[in-house]
Design a protein around this motif. Structure first.
Motif, mmCIF file in Angstrom:
data_model
loop_
_atom_site.group_PDB
_atom_site.id
_atom_site.type_symbol
_atom_site.label_atom_id
_atom_site.label_comp_id
_atom_site.label_asym_id
_atom_site.label_seq_id
_atom_site.Cartn_x
_atom_site.Cartn_y
_atom_site.Cartn_z
ATOM 1 N N LEU A 94 37.120 30.016 38.018
ATOM 2 C CA LEU A 94 36.858 31.142 37.127
ATOM 3 C C LEU A 94 36.490 30.665 35.721
ATOM 4 C CD1 LEU A 94 39.751 33.575 38.151
ATOM 5 C CD2 LEU A 94 37.321 33.774 38.723
ATOM 6 N N ASP A 138 40.709 34.027 32.335
ATOM 7 C CA ASP A 138 40.779 35.449 31.956
ATOM 8 C C ASP A 138 41.095 36.360 33.139
ATOM 9 O OD1 ASP A 138 40.713 37.604 30.240
ATOM 10 O OD2 ASP A 138 38.549 37.914 30.459
ATOM 11 N N ASN A 139 42.178 36.016 33.847
ATOM 12 C CA ASN A 139 42.650 36.845 34.955
ATOM 13 C C ASN A 139 44.153 37.028 34.758
ATOM 14 O OD1 ASN A 139 43.897 37.392 37.646
ATOM 15 N ND2 ASN A 139 41.770 37.318 38.345
#
Length: 253
Positions: A131, A179-180
């Motif tokens: 990610l 950013d999760n």
């Protein structure tokens, strides 16, 4: 159950620059809590849990040490009220064992713990670097470069404790770039055991430099989007797992 030690036992390890006491660790967290102007309701989260977590991870409280509510509360300069809640939290993190009508003890690390934790880490951290590769920004790249410089300085100085602190920051930055929120929360739940195993793995000769060199490769893959970040992370964790297992096996001989 190993022979009980009191919470005042202070073991030294190969990874610590000094031999801090539980009292000195607690003083630092009290100061931080005052700086943040937090309320007394956060005493457990702000002082007791992080201070005990650090003491266990750094080996100040050795595996098998008995954690007396009265004695630990005195050393942490708190009342006994937040102690039971803190022990329960640390038990959920796999750092403490609470035995009904007996008390709390610092949990020993087993070979199975190592294998299970690194299996979960591989799932979470391989996803994180993938990610991060897709979401990298110029700010994120600069943050990774800064922490890589910190890691390099620690390696050159042979300071394993400083290196592990910088490595913690490296992973935190990767998680931020990914950013999760669900991924971050899942990873944060392993923070105590993960840091404990990192310090164990670094006791193996040459592991610190090998870890750093692989971290640089991971950084390059994330920033440049070369597509091999997951493979590099998987290799990093496999080697770290093997190092931790070797250290524990040799300690048991």
């Amino acid at each position: 159950m190993p022979a009980a030690k009191t919470a005042s036992s202070k073991s030294t390890t190969a990874h610590t620059r000094h031999a801090p006491s539980l009292e000195s660790i607690a003083t630092r967290y009290h100061a931080r809590l005052r700086t943040l102007d937090s309320t007394g309701d956060s005493l457990s989260d702000g002082v007791v849990v992080p201070a005990l977590r650090e003491a266990i991870v750094e080996g100040v409280l050795a595996p098998g040490s008995r954690l007396s509510e009265v004695q630990v509360a005195k050393q942490l300069n708190v009342s006994r009220t937040p102690m039971r809640e803190a022990f329960a939290q640390l038990e959920r993190e796999g750092l403490v064992t609470v035995l009904p009508r007996v008390g709390a003890y610092v949990r020993s690390v087993t070979l199975r713990d190592v294998e299970e934790i690194y299996t979960v880490r591989a799932a979470l951290e391989c996803l994180a670097v993938q990610l991060a590769s897709e979401r990298i920004t110029s700010l994120g790249a600069a943050q990774l470069d800064d922490v890589i410089d910190m890691m390099r300085t620690s390696v050159d100085a042979g300071d394993a404790a400083a290196y592990v602190d910088a490595l913690d920051r490296f992973y935190a930055i990767v998680m931020t770039i990914a950013d999760n929120r669900t991924l971050q929360q899942s990873h944060a739940s392993l923070i105590g055991p993960v840091r404990r195993l990192r310090r164990i793995a670094m006791a193996q000769g040459g592991r610190m430099r090998a870890s750093f060199e692989q971290a640089v490769r991971i950084r390059d893959a994330v920033v440049n989007g070369t597509g091999d970040a997951q493979d590099l992370m998987r290799e990093q964790l496999q080697r770290a797992c093997e190092a931790a297992l070797d250290v524990l096996k040799n300690a048991g001989k």
